[in-house]
Design an enzyme around this catalytic site. Sequence first.
Site, short mmCIF file in Angstrom:
data_model
loop_
_atom_site.label_atom_id
_atom_site.label_comp_id
_atom_site.label_asym_id
_atom_site.label_seq_id
_atom_site.Cartn_x
_atom_site.Cartn_y
_atom_site.Cartn_z
N LYS A 14 -10.36 3.27 -1.55
CA LYS A 14 -9.75 2.59 -0.40
C LYS A 14 -8.41 3.21 -0.03
O LYS A 14 -8.15 3.52 1.14
CB LYS A 14 -9.55 1.11 -0.72
CG LYS A 14 -8.67 0.38 0.30
CD LYS A 14 -8.43 -1.06 -0.06
CE LYS A 14 -7.25 -1.30 -0.96
NZ LYS A 14 -5.95 -1.49 -0.29
N ASN A 15 -7.54 3.38 -1.03
CA ASN A 15 -6.18 3.77 -0.69
C ASN A 15 -6.07 5.24 -0.28
O ASN A 15 -5.07 5.64 0.31
CB ASN A 15 -5.23 3.41 -1.84
CG ASN A 15 -5.05 1.90 -1.94
OD1 ASN A 15 -5.39 1.17 -1.00
ND2 ASN A 15 -4.53 1.42 -3.06
N CYS A 23 4.15 -9.40 2.38
CA CYS A 23 2.79 -9.83 2.07
C CYS A 23 2.80 -10.59 0.76
O CYS A 23 3.85 -10.82 0.18
CB CYS A 23 1.83 -8.67 2.02
SG CYS A 23 1.68 -7.97 0.42
N ARG A 73 7.79 -6.07 1.19
CA ARG A 73 7.26 -4.69 1.18
C ARG A 73 8.00 -3.87 2.23
O ARG A 73 7.49 -3.61 3.32
CB ARG A 73 5.75 -4.71 1.42
CG ARG A 73 5.01 -5.36 0.27
CD ARG A 73 3.52 -5.33 0.43
NE ARG A 73 2.95 -4.01 0.17
CZ ARG A 73 1.64 -3.80 0.01
NH1 ARG A 73 0.80 -4.81 0.09
NH2 ARG A 73 1.18 -2.60 -0.21
N ASP A 113 -2.34 -2.39 -9.66
CA ASP A 113 -3.52 -3.00 -9.04
C ASP A 113 -4.54 -3.47 -10.08
O ASP A 113 -5.45 -4.24 -9.76
CB ASP A 113 -4.16 -2.02 -8.04
CG ASP A 113 -3.25 -1.77 -6.85
OD1 ASP A 113 -2.32 -2.57 -6.63
OD2 ASP A 113 -3.44 -0.76 -6.15
N ARG A 126 -11.80 -6.64 1.62
CA ARG A 126 -10.96 -5.56 2.14
C ARG A 126 -11.10 -4.32 1.28
O ARG A 126 -10.81 -3.22 1.74
CB ARG A 126 -9.48 -5.98 2.10
CG ARG A 126 -9.16 -7.11 3.03
CD ARG A 126 -7.73 -7.50 2.88
NE ARG A 126 -6.93 -6.56 3.63
CZ ARG A 126 -5.79 -6.87 4.24
NH1 ARG A 126 -5.32 -8.10 4.16
NH2 ARG A 126 -5.14 -5.99 4.92
N1 EPU Z 1 9.26 0.28 -1.69
C1 EPU Z 1 10.52 0.28 -1.13
N2 EPU Z 1 10.71 0.92 0.07
C2 EPU Z 1 9.71 1.58 0.72
C3 EPU Z 1 8.42 1.56 0.15
C4 EPU Z 1 8.22 0.92 -1.06
O1 EPU Z 1 11.46 -0.30 -1.69
O2 EPU Z 1 9.96 2.15 1.79
C5 EPU Z 1 9.03 -0.39 -2.97
C6 EPU Z 1 8.03 -1.55 -2.85
O3 EPU Z 1 8.66 -2.74 -2.45
C7 EPU Z 1 7.44 -1.60 -4.25
C8 EPU Z 1 7.46 -0.14 -4.71
O4 EPU Z 1 8.40 0.53 -3.85
O5 EPU Z 1 8.29 -2.33 -5.08
C9 EPU Z 1 6.14 0.59 -4.62
O6 EPU Z 1 5.58 0.45 -3.31
P1 EPU Z 1 4.60 1.55 -2.69
O7 EPU Z 1 5.21 2.05 -1.44
O8 EPU Z 1 4.21 2.54 -3.73
O9 EPU Z 1 3.34 0.66 -2.32
P2 EPU Z 1 2.43 0.79 -1.04
O10 EPU Z 1 2.29 2.22 -0.65
O11 EPU Z 1 2.85 -0.19 0.00
C10 EPU Z 1 0.22 1.20 -2.37
C11 EPU Z 1 -1.13 0.55 -2.43
C12 EPU Z 1 -1.03 -0.78 -3.17
C13 EPU Z 1 -0.46 -0.53 -4.56
C14 EPU Z 1 0.88 0.21 -4.47
C15 EPU Z 1 1.44 0.61 -5.81
C16 EPU Z 1 -2.11 1.37 -0.40
C17 EPU Z 1 -2.64 1.08 0.95
N3 EPU Z 1 -1.61 0.35 -1.09
O12 EPU Z 1 1.05 0.30 -1.63
O13 EPU Z 1 -2.36 -1.21 -3.31
O14 EPU Z 1 -0.26 -1.75 -5.22
O15 EPU Z 1 0.70 1.42 -3.69
O16 EPU Z 1 0.56 1.43 -6.50
O17 EPU Z 1 -2.18 2.49 -0.86
C18 EPU Z 1 -4.13 -2.71 -3.42
O18 EPU Z 1 -4.90 -1.75 -3.27
O19 EPU Z 1 -4.52 -3.86 -3.74
C19 EPU Z 1 -2.71 -2.52 -3.21
C20 EPU Z 1 -1.85 -3.51 -3.01
#
Ligand code: EPU
Length: 427
Positions: A22-23, A117, A122, A305, A397
């Site tokens: 998915k990701n 969320c 986020r 996850d 999803r």
């Molecule tokens: N963060 C920041 N600033 C940013 C971006 C992130 O402070 O600009 C912080 C977040 O608040 C969090 C940490 O950095 O504490 C990590 O966030 P990350 O950006 O890595 O998460 P994401 O890209 O929004 C993806 C996956 C999530 C998974 C996380 C961590 C996708 C679409 N989603 O989210 O997947 O938990 O990486 O591995 O790729 C899921 O599949 O159920 C899911 C939630």
Amino acid sequence: MEKFVVSGGKPLVGEITVSGAKNAAVAILPATILAQGRCVIENLPDISDVAASVKILSDMGAQVRMIDASTLEIDTGHMFTTVAPEELSRRMRASYYFLGALLGRFGEGSVSMPGGCDLGPRPIDQHLKAFASLGASYNVDYGMINVSCDNLQGDHVFFDTVSVGATINAMLAAVRAEGTTILENVAKEPHIVDVANFLNTMGADVRGAGTDVIKIRGVSEMHGCTYSIIPDQIEAGSYMVAATITHGNLLIKNVIPKHLEPITAKLEQAGATIEEFDDSVRVCCIGDIEPLNIKTMPHPGFPTDMQPLMAVLLSVAKGTSIIKESIWDNRFRYVDELLRMGANIQVDGRTAVIEGVPKLAPAPVRAMDLRAGAALVVAALAADGVSEIDEISYIERGYENLVGKLRGVGADIKRIEKPDSVLKKAL
Ligand code: EPU
């Protein structure tokens, strides 16, 4: 109302096939915008987040044709707008990848500002920091985030936080910037490498994905290609936990065992026996579940996850386990639902202390988010008797044909109301 009804207490035995990640898919679909030509994307999971990404593309003028159940041909040559439809992009958080891809191809893009969320706040400050380093400006207007730049220029970006989304978004914009971009303190998840491989197959020059530093030499043109998405690490891990907790024996096919290592190591410590083959793993468990301590970390650490799924497993371990969540502020909300099933868990901030109980009990429960929902399904598979899981749209999803796959290995699970192919409906 749509829900899963699970009559648990039966070992899962047989073979189960994992779908595409998915990701990776939700990043690779927007990335097709960068190509001047047709892309054929294989091994796409038939899940609602992928359907939403496809619908955003086609609403913006991309031509999308289904080749088979998991393969789409996408031609972004005649897109007529750089504004992603507000309603659809608001529903799916990963729609922020359209920003990087639109910025890279057209020098401008707009998507709905992703809200907070269920996992806690986020922010996307690191995505915006990378765009700004490349010369882009941005503003938020009536809920939409707009980015633009006349001439993206490569730069040195040091991320303050390791972020999957910011790493991918920066890559999407930087592949078409002039000059060289160096991204430091990047995420290293398998889907980061997959997106980089896809970009390179389209003619980009991205090196170092999977390490802490990614170097990108901008190119002026990218072309279409055929690409197959990697298998989903978390879907595979979910079935590994299901095999362990039901004392079953599952051959889990279409996986990359290397991507599963952090999960395999913990499950073996918990008492599972795991055999690795080229593209499959066999998981079985005959003895007690041993307690564990787990701390979630960016890859190659233990994936956040998988955290709710491991909490379910450890709920029936012989002793006390501790789980520390270090990525998300609010990822233990599902614990109240597990308490309804007889688990003994205390949460203090980002730490959960789990006292194992001999058995989980069936109950009506509610999915709070995607992985928490999957964890409740696994809990229901382990509990003797009939459980009902509500709010299953969260689960759909990210898990393709969960009911069909689990029934194929002996689970007694049904969905009230039959699903259609969400991918087909989107076209
Ligand atoms: N963060 C920041 N600033 C940013 C971006 C992130 O402070 O600009 C912080 C977040 O608040 C969090 C940490 O950095 O504490 C990590 O966030 P990350 O950006 O890595 O998460 P994401 O890209 O929004 C993806 C996956 C999530 C998974 C996380 C961590 C996708 C679409 N989603 O989210 O997947 O938990 O990486 O591995 O790729 C899921 O599949 O159920 C899911 C939630």
